[in-house]
Motif scaffolding. Structure first.
Motif, PDB file in Angstrom:
ATOM      1  N   TYR A  32      53.871  37.098  52.698  1.00  0.00           N
ATOM      2  CA  TYR A  32      53.004  38.152  51.849  1.00  0.00           C
ATOM      3  C   TYR A  32      54.150  38.540  50.802  1.00  0.00           C
ATOM      4  CZ  TYR A  32      50.288  38.644  56.052  1.00  0.00           C
ATOM      5  OH  TYR A  32      49.421  38.321  57.383  1.00  0.00           O
ATOM      6  N   PHE A  34      55.088  41.626  47.862  1.00  0.00           N
ATOM      7  CA  PHE A  34      54.866  43.014  47.400  1.00  0.00           C
ATOM      8  C   PHE A  34      55.836  43.422  46.096  1.00  0.00           C
ATOM      9  CE2 PHE A  34      52.447  44.346  51.492  1.00  0.00           C
ATOM     10  CZ  PHE A  34      53.122  43.242  52.308  1.00  0.00           C
ATOM     11  N   TYR A  36      57.154  47.240  44.963  1.00  0.00           N
ATOM     12  CA  TYR A  36      57.378  48.734  44.945  1.00  0.00           C
ATOM     13  C   TYR A  36      58.077  49.266  43.799  1.00  0.00           C
ATOM     14  CZ  TYR A  36      55.616  48.559  50.131  1.00  0.00           C
ATOM     15  OH  TYR A  36      54.748  47.989  51.110  1.00  0.00           O
ATOM     16  N   LEU A  44      58.863  55.006  48.166  1.00  0.00           N
ATOM     17  CA  LEU A  44      58.530  53.832  47.722  1.00  0.00           C
ATOM     18  C   LEU A  44      56.938  53.697  47.500  1.00  0.00           C
ATOM     19  CD1 LEU A  44      60.453  51.750  50.455  1.00  0.00           C
ATOM     20  CD2 LEU A  44      60.845  51.937  47.829  1.00  0.00           C
ATOM     21  N   LYS A  49      50.337  43.865  45.821  1.00  0.00           N
ATOM     22  CA  LYS A  49      50.630  42.962  46.738  1.00  0.00           C
ATOM     23  C   LYS A  49      49.751  41.651  46.751  1.00  0.00           C
ATOM     24  CE  LYS A  49      47.484  45.139  49.969  1.00  0.00           C
ATOM     25  NZ  LYS A  49      47.393  45.706  51.408  1.00  0.00           N
ATOM     26  N   LEU A  51      48.420  38.698  49.159  1.00  0.00           N
ATOM     27  CA  LEU A  51      48.127  38.166  50.388  1.00  0.00           C
ATOM     28  C   LEU A  51      47.652  37.115  50.692  1.00  0.00           C
ATOM     29  CD1 LEU A  51      46.361  41.332  51.738  1.00  0.00           C
ATOM     30  CD2 LEU A  51      48.926  40.853  51.620  1.00  0.00           C
ATOM     31  N   ASP A  95      56.117  38.695  56.733  1.00  0.00           N
ATOM     32  CA  ASP A  95      55.580  37.491  57.248  1.00  0.00           C
ATOM     33  C   ASP A  95      55.049  37.711  58.501  1.00  0.00           C
ATOM     34  OD1 ASP A  95      58.784  36.144  58.201  1.00  0.00           O
ATOM     35  OD2 ASP A  95      57.409  37.722  59.026  1.00  0.00           O
ATOM     36  N   TYR A  98      55.816  40.851  60.561  1.00  0.00           N
ATOM     37  CA  TYR A  98      55.367  42.224  60.011  1.00  0.00           C
ATOM     38  C   TYR A  98      56.712  42.750  59.393  1.00  0.00           C
ATOM     39  CZ  TYR A  98      50.745  41.457  62.119  1.00  0.00           C
ATOM     40  OH  TYR A  98      49.684  40.971  62.402  1.00  0.00           O
ATOM     41  N   LYS A  99      57.718  42.704  59.370  1.00  0.00           N
ATOM     42  CA  LYS A  99      58.841  43.409  58.838  1.00  0.00           C
ATOM     43  C   LYS A  99      58.927  42.746  57.383  1.00  0.00           C
ATOM     44  CE  LYS A  99      63.064  40.184  59.517  1.00  0.00           C
ATOM     45  NZ  LYS A  99      63.545  39.767  60.814  1.00  0.00           N
ATOM     46  N   LEU A 100      59.436  43.845  56.504  1.00  0.00           N
ATOM     47  CA  LEU A 100      59.767  43.411  55.199  1.00  0.00           C
ATOM     48  C   LEU A 100      61.079  43.197  54.781  1.00  0.00           C
ATOM     49  CD1 LEU A 100      57.067  45.908  53.299  1.00  0.00           C
ATOM     50  CD2 LEU A 100      56.817  43.432  54.145  1.00  0.00           C
TER      51      LEU A 100
ATOM     52  N   GLU B  97      48.138  45.970  59.959  1.00  0.00           N
ATOM     53  CA  GLU B  97      48.837  44.593  60.231  1.00  0.00           C
ATOM     54  C   GLU B  97      49.901  44.564  59.196  1.00  0.00           C
ATOM     55  OE1 GLU B  97      46.234  41.991  57.980  1.00  0.00           O
ATOM     56  OE2 GLU B  97      47.259  43.930  57.289  1.00  0.00           O
ATOM     57  N   GLY B  98      50.365  43.248  58.923  1.00  0.00           N
ATOM     58  CA  GLY B  98      51.432  43.168  58.126  1.00  0.00           C
ATOM     59  C   GLY B  98      51.240  43.495  56.697  1.00  0.00           C
ATOM     60  N   SER B  99      50.122  43.349  56.291  1.00  0.00           N
ATOM     61  CA  SER B  99      49.631  43.225  54.812  1.00  0.00           C
ATOM     62  C   SER B  99      49.319  44.797  54.199  1.00  0.00           C
ATOM     63  CB  SER B  99      48.606  42.412  54.730  1.00  0.00           C
ATOM     64  OG  SER B  99      47.426  42.791  55.076  1.00  0.00           O
ATOM     65  N   GLY B 100      49.300  45.614  55.180  1.00  0.00           N
ATOM     66  CA  GLY B 100      48.604  46.968  54.692  1.00  0.00           C
ATOM     67  C   GLY B 100      49.703  48.251  55.080  1.00  0.00           C
ATOM     68  N   TYR B 101      50.967  47.864  54.479  1.00  0.00           N
ATOM     69  CA  TYR B 101      52.046  48.848  54.818  1.00  0.00           C
ATOM     70  C   TYR B 101      51.770  50.126  53.778  1.00  0.00           C
ATOM     71  CZ  TYR B 101      56.180  46.940  57.202  1.00  0.00           C
ATOM     72  OH  TYR B 101      57.070  46.239  58.015  1.00  0.00           O
ATOM     73  N   PHE B 103      54.419  53.426  53.025  1.00  0.00           N
ATOM     74  CA  PHE B 103      55.704  54.038  53.300  1.00  0.00           C
ATOM     75  C   PHE B 103      55.508  55.890  53.243  1.00  0.00           C
ATOM     76  CE2 PHE B 103      59.251  51.060  53.846  1.00  0.00           C
ATOM     77  CZ  PHE B 103      58.542  49.944  53.394  1.00  0.00           C
TER      78      PHE B 103
END
Lengths: 112, 112
Positions: A32, A34, A36, A44, A49, A51, A95, A98-100, B97-101, B103
């Motif tokens: 994925y 993004f 910011y 941020l 994004k 997907l 990915d 889930y960490k960025l 999930e990983g795509s809906g962050y 902050f």
């Protein structure tokens, strides 16, 4: 190893001119992507994004980005910038873990 | 629009002291994260948390760091014995999930 590269540390541009902020990524799995924005002394804010699906993604404040899998790029564009767009812009990749992973950032400096 | 809330916005602490940074993630999100940004540098992943346990952590997240979800709403980051190099902006994030962050606005930690 996965990584995100923002080659331009600073991009100066005149008000009402178009701008492109470059982002390239490296990953062996589906990702994925993004963008910011960070205004001085603030958090941020998500601009847009990618997907899946359409490779052209539209975001807030008139920004858009295009996912290019063959060039592993996700460049951010705006056809006409304003003084208020002056900020730091971060490209990030996620990915299945889930960490960025963030790029080092590009400071957009809009001049009158 | 739902927000991730972080408190305090700024914390000053003496070297060697323990500090707890607090976050209230978005209520229906299941994944929680901490990131940090040393002044002028890029945003770095610290830890992800899911189903009441750490799912992934970075090399930065050593034994001095811990995370906890003490109740159904808060998510905390504890630094046991702060060092000067822990001075940074700490961001909490949550996602469905990983795509809906999303902050939070960050906590600026200054270690003196």
């Amino acid at each position: 190893a996965q990584s995100v590269t923002q080659l331009d540390s600073q991009v100066p541009v005149f008000e009402e001119a178009p701008v492109e902020l470059r982002c390239n990524y490296s990953s062996s799995v589906s990702v994925y992507l993004f963008w910011y924005v960070q205004y001085p002394n603030q958090g941020l804010q998500l601009l847009l994004k990618y997907l899946s699906g359409s490779t052209l993604v539209k975001g807030i404040n008139g920004f858009e980005a295009e996912f290019n899998k063959s060039q592993t790029s996700f460049h951010l564009r705006k056809p006409s910038v304003h003084i208020s767009d002056t900020a730091e812009y971060f490209c990030a990749m996620g990915d299945s873990s889930y960490k960025l992973i963030f790029g080092s950032g590009t400071r957009l400096l809009v001049r009158p | 629009e739902p927000e991730v809330t972080q408190t305090p916005s700024h914390q000053v602490t003496q070297m060697g002291q323990e500090v707890i940074l607090r976050c209230v993630p978005i209520s229906n999100h299941l994944y929680f994260y901490w990131y940090r940004q040393i002044l002028g540098q890029k945003v770095e992943f610290l830890v992800s948390f899911y189903n009441n346990e750490i799912s992934e952590k970075s090399e930065i997240f050593d034994d001095q760091f811990s995370v906890e979800r003490p109740d159904g709403s808060n998510f905390t980051l504890k630094i046991r014995s702060t060092k000067l190099e822990d001075s940074a902006m700490y961001f909490c994030a949550s996602s469905d999930e990983g795509s809906g962050y999303t902050f939070g606005s960050g906590t600026r930690l200054t270690v003196v």
